[in-house]
Design a protein around this motif. Sequence first.
Motif, short mmCIF file in Angstrom:
data_model
loop_
_atom_site.label_atom_id
_atom_site.label_comp_id
_atom_site.label_asym_id
_atom_site.label_seq_id
_atom_site.Cartn_x
_atom_site.Cartn_y
_atom_site.Cartn_z
N LEU A 63 82.04 131.45 19.90
CA LEU A 63 80.72 131.01 20.37
C LEU A 63 79.71 132.16 20.45
O LEU A 63 78.60 131.98 20.92
CB LEU A 63 80.86 130.34 21.75
N ARG A 64 80.12 133.32 20.01
CA ARG A 64 79.27 134.51 19.97
C ARG A 64 78.76 134.94 21.34
O ARG A 64 77.58 135.29 21.51
CB ARG A 64 78.11 134.32 18.99
N ALA A 65 79.67 134.95 22.32
CA ALA A 65 79.31 135.52 23.62
C ALA A 65 79.07 137.01 23.42
O ALA A 65 79.87 137.69 22.77
CB ALA A 65 80.44 135.30 24.63
N GLU A 66 77.96 137.50 23.91
CA GLU A 66 77.63 138.91 23.71
C GLU A 66 78.51 139.84 24.53
O GLU A 66 78.71 140.99 24.17
CB GLU A 66 76.16 139.17 24.04
N GLY A 121 81.58 125.58 27.80
CA GLY A 121 80.79 124.41 27.43
C GLY A 121 79.29 124.68 27.49
O GLY A 121 78.53 124.24 26.62
N ALA A 122 78.87 125.41 28.51
CA ALA A 122 77.45 125.77 28.62
C ALA A 122 77.04 126.68 27.47
O ALA A 122 75.98 126.49 26.86
CB ALA A 122 77.19 126.45 29.97
N LEU A 123 77.89 127.65 27.15
CA LEU A 123 77.61 128.54 26.02
C LEU A 123 77.54 127.75 24.71
O LEU A 123 76.65 127.98 23.88
CB LEU A 123 78.66 129.65 25.94
N GLN A 124 78.45 126.78 24.53
CA GLN A 124 78.43 125.93 23.34
C GLN A 124 77.10 125.18 23.25
O GLN A 124 76.49 125.09 22.18
CB GLN A 124 79.58 124.94 23.36
N SER A 125 76.62 124.66 24.37
CA SER A 125 75.35 123.93 24.39
C SER A 125 74.17 124.85 24.07
O SER A 125 73.24 124.45 23.36
CB SER A 125 75.12 123.28 25.75
N VAL A 126 74.21 126.07 24.57
CA VAL A 126 73.15 127.04 24.24
C VAL A 126 73.15 127.30 22.74
O VAL A 126 72.10 127.29 22.10
CB VAL A 126 73.35 128.36 25.04
#
Length: 126
Positions: free
Chosen positions: A98-101, A66-71
């Motif tokens: 979500l394109r987490a690196e 959820g935090a990654l989505q908000s970023v």
Amino acid sequence: MSIFNHRLLITDDDADFRQTLSEALMRRGFRTLVAADGLEALDMIDQGDIHLALFDVHMPRLDGLGALQSVRNRALTLPCILMTANLDDRILAQARALRAESILPKPFSLTALVASVRRLLDAAYG
């Protein structure tokens, strides 16, 4: 700019884990901040001067996904690393969408974490 001039945000609901990780990264020359959940992390990110965020996937109030989505919704180019002890196909698919690196399965080695952090900072900030 040296990668050691960048500020890392460590977000995990396990206070001992986030403190241990913060201290280990500081001993390697990184500057760190810590947050207990995704909402606290987003407040810190909104204040600026965060160059890379590490999010635990499973946290109360707002989890790492959820935090990654908000970023990503904020259109920030902030490099993000997800950490999880329960990596499964659903989490992997969401993280990729979500394109987490980077995704680090817990437990991970400090060597692997530092290598990932350095690689992402170098790619994002030269």
